[in-house]
Design a protein around this motif. Structure first.
Motif, mmCIF file in Angstrom:
data_model
loop_
_atom_site.group_PDB
_atom_site.id
_atom_site.type_symbol
_atom_site.label_atom_id
_atom_site.label_comp_id
_atom_site.label_asym_id
_atom_site.label_seq_id
_atom_site.Cartn_x
_atom_site.Cartn_y
_atom_site.Cartn_z
ATOM 1 N N VAL A 90 0.930 -1.296 -0.108
ATOM 2 C CA VAL A 90 -0.095 0.073 -0.037
ATOM 3 C C VAL A 90 0.781 1.428 0.019
ATOM 4 O O VAL A 90 0.529 2.045 -0.740
ATOM 5 N N ARG A 91 1.703 1.296 0.803
ATOM 6 C CA ARG A 91 2.829 2.351 0.703
ATOM 7 C C ARG A 91 3.564 2.672 -0.467
ATOM 8 O O ARG A 91 3.858 3.514 -1.076
ATOM 9 N N CYS A 92 3.814 1.404 -1.229
ATOM 10 C CA CYS A 92 4.421 1.679 -2.518
ATOM 11 C C CYS A 92 3.333 2.328 -3.606
ATOM 12 O O CYS A 92 3.764 2.954 -4.408
ATOM 13 N N GLN A 93 1.961 1.579 -3.464
ATOM 14 C CA GLN A 93 1.137 2.227 -4.350
ATOM 15 C C GLN A 93 0.966 3.704 -4.114
ATOM 16 O O GLN A 93 0.540 4.519 -4.968
ATOM 17 N N LYS A 94 0.840 4.134 -2.881
ATOM 18 C CA LYS A 94 0.775 5.604 -2.426
ATOM 19 C C LYS A 94 2.007 6.311 -2.674
ATOM 20 O O LYS A 94 1.911 7.720 -2.397
ATOM 21 N N PHE A 95 3.043 5.686 -2.955
ATOM 22 C CA PHE A 95 4.186 6.555 -3.210
ATOM 23 C C PHE A 95 4.197 7.736 -4.385
ATOM 24 O O PHE A 95 3.593 7.305 -5.194
ATOM 25 N N LYS A 96 4.648 8.678 -4.016
ATOM 26 C CA LYS A 96 4.885 9.991 -5.033
ATOM 27 C C LYS A 96 6.044 10.496 -4.913
ATOM 28 O O LYS A 96 6.237 10.808 -3.920
ATOM 29 N N SER A 97 6.773 10.859 -6.027
ATOM 30 C CA SER A 97 8.131 11.418 -5.767
ATOM 31 C C SER A 97 7.685 12.850 -5.473
ATOM 32 O O SER A 97 6.685 13.543 -5.977
ATOM 33 N N ARG A 98 8.762 13.669 -4.919
ATOM 34 C CA ARG A 98 8.694 14.986 -4.645
ATOM 35 C C ARG A 98 8.439 15.838 -5.439
ATOM 36 O O ARG A 98 7.907 17.153 -5.358
ATOM 37 N N ASP A 99 9.040 15.576 -6.762
ATOM 38 C CA ASP A 99 8.759 16.600 -8.157
ATOM 39 C C ASP A 99 7.568 16.638 -8.446
ATOM 40 O O ASP A 99 7.259 17.715 -9.034
ATOM 41 N N ALA A 100 6.623 15.789 -7.941
ATOM 42 C CA ALA A 100 5.195 15.914 -8.441
ATOM 43 C C ALA A 100 4.489 17.120 -7.858
ATOM 44 O O ALA A 100 3.634 17.677 -8.272
ATOM 45 N N TYR A 101 5.166 17.664 -6.594
ATOM 46 C CA TYR A 101 4.455 18.746 -5.956
ATOM 47 C C TYR A 101 5.256 20.112 -6.592
ATOM 48 O O TYR A 101 4.871 21.131 -5.972
ATOM 49 N N LEU A 102 6.184 19.891 -7.356
ATOM 50 C CA LEU A 102 6.892 21.099 -7.725
ATOM 51 C C LEU A 102 6.393 21.647 -9.166
ATOM 52 O O LEU A 102 5.694 20.753 -9.788
ATOM 53 N N GLU A 103 6.507 22.871 -9.130
ATOM 54 C CA GLU A 103 5.930 23.344 -10.597
ATOM 55 C C GLU A 103 7.032 23.510 -11.643
ATOM 56 O O GLU A 103 7.814 24.512 -11.677
ATOM 57 N N LEU A 104 7.071 22.508 -12.284
ATOM 58 C CA LEU A 104 8.070 22.434 -13.168
ATOM 59 C C LEU A 104 7.795 23.123 -14.476
ATOM 60 O O LEU A 104 6.958 23.747 -14.917
ATOM 61 N N LEU A 105 8.699 23.262 -15.288
ATOM 62 C CA LEU A 105 8.622 23.849 -16.755
ATOM 63 C C LEU A 105 7.870 23.329 -17.515
ATOM 64 O O LEU A 105 8.088 21.952 -17.469
ATOM 65 N N SER A 106 7.259 23.903 -18.505
ATOM 66 C CA SER A 106 6.467 23.297 -19.724
ATOM 67 C C SER A 106 7.470 22.664 -20.561
ATOM 68 O O SER A 106 8.486 22.964 -20.499
ATOM 69 N N ASP A 107 6.843 21.522 -21.124
ATOM 70 C CA ASP A 107 7.992 20.928 -22.240
ATOM 71 C C ASP A 107 8.315 21.818 -23.250
ATOM 72 O O ASP A 107 9.633 21.890 -23.856
ATOM 73 N N LYS A 108 7.655 23.060 -23.693
ATOM 74 C CA LYS A 108 8.073 24.016 -24.620
ATOM 75 C C LYS A 108 9.131 24.791 -24.067
ATOM 76 O O LYS A 108 10.114 25.294 -24.680
ATOM 77 N N GLU A 109 9.084 25.507 -22.692
ATOM 78 C CA GLU A 109 9.729 26.080 -22.201
ATOM 79 C C GLU A 109 11.251 25.427 -21.787
ATOM 80 O O GLU A 109 12.399 25.873 -22.102
ATOM 81 N N TYR A 110 11.047 23.997 -21.565
ATOM 82 C CA TYR A 110 12.523 23.335 -21.328
ATOM 83 C C TYR A 110 12.997 22.920 -22.503
ATOM 84 O O TYR A 110 14.197 23.078 -22.600
#
Length: 616
Positions: A90-110
Motif C-alpha cells: 500500500v505504501r508503494c502504491q501511494k508513493f509519489k515523487s517529491r517532484d510531483a508537487y513542484l511546478e516544473l517548466l512546460s515542455d516547450k520552455e524546457y
C-alpha cells in the motif's frame, strides 16, 4: 497399570480380612501377617512403575506441546510478515515523487532553454531522462536565486542612495527659506506674486494625502495644457481643519462618557446620528470645473475624502450659461460618471477590508453608501480612487493600484469629456423630438436623399414595462446587466392611412451601446418582426447604424429616426405595389424593388456619378 494396582489392592484387602478373622477367632495370624507384609513390597514396586510411566507420559506431552508452540510461533511470524508486506505494498502504491508537487517548466520552455541537452537524453530511459531534467531545473533555480539575491542587493543600495539624496535635498530647505526672506524686498519691487503661491501652498498642505496627490496632479495637467479645459480649486479654510482636529481630541477624551450616556439612553441614539457622527468628510475638498467646447455648459465635480471609509467620493453638478433647462435631465449626471469603466457604478466601497472595519462599528457598507447618496456627497467610484492613488478591490475581487497617475488622469478626463458631449447632444435631440422642434428635411446627416413622405407626429416617454411587452427577438437576445438602466420612448410615424409605432430604449452606458428600436406597423393589419420579415429587416437597418458611419459631431438619434422614416416609405411603396388597390406610388428611384428570389427591400442608398438610387 491401573489393573495391576487394583489387583494388588484387592489381594491386600483379602489378606487383611483373613488376618482380622484369625485374630477374632484366636488363631495364629503371624504367618499370614508376614505374607501380607510382603504384598506391600509388590504394591510399592507397582507404585514406582506407575510413577515412572506417568513421568514418561508427561515428558512426551511436554515434547509435543513444545512442538505445537514452535509451529504456532512460526505461523504468527508468517502472519506478521504478510501484514507487513501488505502495508509496504500500500505504501508503494501511494508513493509519489517529491517532484510531483513542484511546478516544473512546460515542455516547450524546457526544450527552448535546454535545447543543447536533448542529444544527451536521447538514449536514456524515461526515469533517467526525468532525473536529468530535475537536475537541469534545479541548476536553473539556483541561478535564478543568485540573480534575485543580486537584484535585491542592488535594490537596497538604490534605496540607500535615494535616502542619502533625500537628506541632501532636505538640507537645502533652510537655506532656500533664508534666501526667500532676504529677497522679499526685491520681489515687492518687481511686483512678483510669490505671496499668492505661498498662500496656496499653505492651504494645500492641510489636504489629506489622496486629495493632495489629486490636486498636485491636476495642477500639473493644467499647467502642461494637454487640451483639457478645467480649473481645480480647494474649497475650505485652514481654521476648519484645525477646529476638526481640536474636536477630535475632545471627542476622544469624552469617549467613555458618551458611551455611558448611549448605554443608559439607547432610545436617543439612532442610525442616522451614528452615521453623521462617524461619517465626517475632511473639511477641505476639491472643486473641479470643466467647460464644454461651446462654453454653454460647465460640469462641476466635487471630490471629498472620508477618513472612516478611507476613500474619496465624487459628486457632479451641471450648470448652464443659457436659458436651456437642464434640470429635467435627472439621470444625465448618474449615467455620465457611472459607466466610464465596466463594473464601476459606485455601488460598493472599493477599499480592501473596509467591511470588517465597519462591522466593528456596527455599520454596513450599504448604510454608508445610502447616507452618501442621500446627502448629495456622490459615490466612491474606482476611477476616482485610482486618481487619488488609493488601492482598490472591484466587484470581481481584483486588486488594483494605479501608479501612472498622470496618464490615468488624462484618460479619465478624456472619457468624461467625450461622454459629456455625447450625452449633451443626445439630450438635445430627445428634447427637440419631444417638443417636435426638429425639421427632418434639413437633417440629412450627409448620407440620405430628399423626399420624405412620412412625418413624425408624436414622441413621448413610456415606462420600462410598456417597452418590455413588445414582441421582438431583439429583447430575448439582449444580455441582462443589472447595473445598466434604460429610458424608453414611443414615437409615432404616419403616412396616409398607415401608422408605425417605434419603441426606443436608450441605455445608461450610451455611447458604448446605441439606442435600440423596435418597430410595429399598423397597415392592413399589425406587422412586427415576428410575423413579417420586412419589418425585421427594417429593425436591423435602423439598429445597424453606428456612430462611425456618421460624420464628426454626429446626431445618432436623428440619423436613426431619419433611416426609420425613409425605410418605412420604402416599405409602403414596395409593399403597396403588390396590392390590388395601389395607395402609395413609387416616389424614390430604385434599381430594382426585388432582385431574383431575394425578397429584400432596397434600403441601401448608393451614388453613381450624379445619379442616386436605392438598391438591395
Amino acid at each position: 497399570m491401573e489393573n495391576v494396582l487394583n489387583k494388588q489392592f484387592v489381594k491386600l484387602k483379602e489378606a487383611m480380612d483373613e488376618i482380622l478373622d484369625l485374630k477374632q477367632t484366636g488363631h495364629v495370624f503371624e504367618l499370614k501377617q508376614s505374607s501380607a507384609a510382603l504384598m506391600f513390597v509388590a504394591l510399592k514396586h507397582s507404585n514406582r512403575e506407575v510413577k515412572r510411566s506417568i513421568k514418561s507420559g508427561r515428558d512426551e506431552l511436554h515434547l509435543e506441546k513444545s512442538k505445537v508452540d514452535l509451529s504456532r510461533l512460526h505461523l504468527q511470524n508468517l502472519l506478521y510478515e504478510v501484514s507487513h508486506l501488505k502495508k509496504e505494498i500500500v505504501r508503494c502504491q501511494k508513493f509519489k515523487s517529491r517532484d510531483a508537487y513542484l511546478e516544473l517548466l512546460s515542455d516547450k520552455e524546457y526544450s527552448s532553454k535546454f535545447a543543447a541537452d536533448s542529444k544527451e537524453t536521447a538514449n536514456m530511459t524515461n526515469h533517467k531522462t526525468h532525473l536529468y531534467r530535475l537536475e537541469c531545473e534545479l541548476r536553473l533555480r539556483k541561478e535564478l536565486d543568485n540573480q534575485y539575491s543580486t537584484l535585491l542587493t542592488s535594490k537596497q543600495e538604490l534605496l540607500q542612495e535615494n535616502l542619502n539624496q533625500t537628506q541632501r535635498y532636505l538640507s537645502f530647505a533652510p537655506a532656500l527659506r533664508t534666501l526667500l526672506d532676504s529677497t522679499k524686498p526685491l520681489h515687492d519691487a518687481l511686483q512678483l506674486s510669490l505671496d499668492v503661491e505661498w498662500k496656496l501652498s499653505s492651504i494645500v498642505k492641510y489636504l489629506p494625502r489622496p486629495l493632495y496627490i489629486l490636486f498636485i496632479n491636476l495642477e500639473s495637467l493644467q499647467r502642461a495644457n494637454h487640451g483639457f479645459s478645467f480649473k481645480p480649486e480647494i474649497i475650505g479654510f485652514e481654521s476648519d481643519v484645525q477646529m476638526q482636529a481640536l474636536l477630535l481630541e475632545t471627542e476622544n477624551s469624552l469617549k467613555e462618557r458618551r458611551h455611558f450616556q448611549e448605554v443608559n439612553n439607547p432610545s436617543e441614539t439612532t442610525v442616522n446620528n451614528v452615521l453623521e457622527r462617524a461619517l465626517k468628510a475632511h473639511p477641505l475638498h476639491i472643486r473641479l470645473v470643466m467647460e464644454t467646447l461651446d462654453k454653454s455648459y460647465e460640469l462641476v465635480l466635487f471630490v471629498r475624502y472620508w477618513t472612516l471609509l478611507k476613500c474619496c467620493t465624487v459628486h457632479a453638478q451641471l450648470n448652464s450659461f443659457n436659458t436651456t433647462n437642464v434640470q429635467g435631465d435627472t439621470n444625465l449626471l448618474q449615467n455620465l460618471l457611472g459607466h466610464l469603466y465596466p463594473n464601476d457604478v459606485g455601488n460598493n466601497i472599493p477599499v480592501p477590508g473596509i467591511e470588517y472595519e465597519l462591522q466593528n462599528l456596527n455599520l454596513s457598507s450599504e448604510e454608508c453608501l445610502e447616507y452618501l447618496v442621500k446627502n448629495g456627497f456622490g459615490k466612491p467610484y474606482c476611477w476616482v480612487q485610482n486618481m487619488c492613488s488609493i488601492a482598490t478591490v472591484n466587484k470581481n475581487k481584483l486588486f488594483n493600484h494605479e501608479l501612472n497617475l498622470h496618464k490615468w488622469t488624462r484618460e479619465v478626463f478624456a472619457k468624461i469629456s467625450k461622454r459629456l458631449h455625447s450625452w449633451m447632444r443626445l439630450t438635445q435631440q430627445v428634447r427637440a423630438l419631444t417638443y417636435k422642434d426638429v425639421d427632418l428635411y434639413t437633417l440629412k446627416e450627409n448620407i440620405y436623399p430628399e423626399g420624405l413622405s412620412c412625418s413624425l407626429v408624436q414622441w413621448t416617454v413610456i415606462s420600462t414595462e410598456e417597452f418590455n411587452i413588445q414582441n421582438s427577438d431583439l429583447l430575448t437576445n439582449l444580455s441582462s446587466h443589472n447595473e445598466i438602466t434604460y429610458t424608453s420612448y414611443r414615437a409615432v410615424i404616419v403616412r396616409g392611412s398607415a401608422k408605425m409605432e417605434c419603441f426606443i430604449r436608450i441605455p445608461s452606458n450610451y455611447p458604448m451601446e446605441i439606442p435600440l428600436w423596435i418597430l410595429s406597423v399598423h397597415w392592413n393589419g399589425r406587422h412586427t418582426a415576428m410575423n413579417n420579415s420586412a419589418i425585421k429587416m427594417m429593425e436591423y437597418w435602423t439598429n445597424s447604424l453606428q456612430p462611425k458611419d456618421l460624420e464628426k459631431n454626429h446626431r445618432l438619434l436623428y440619423a436613426q429616426l431619419f433611416r426609420t422614416i425613409y425605410s418605412f416609405d420604402i416599405f409602403l411603396e414596395t409593399e403597396g405595389s403588390m396590392q390590388t388597390t395601389r395607395e402609395y406610388n413609387k416616389e424614390k428611384p430604385y434599381i430594382s424593388a426585388f432582385a431574383k428570389r431575394i425578397r429584400l427591400r432596397p434600403f441601401r442608398y448608393i451614388a453613381k456619378g450624379s445619379i442616386h438610387t436605392f438598391k438591395q
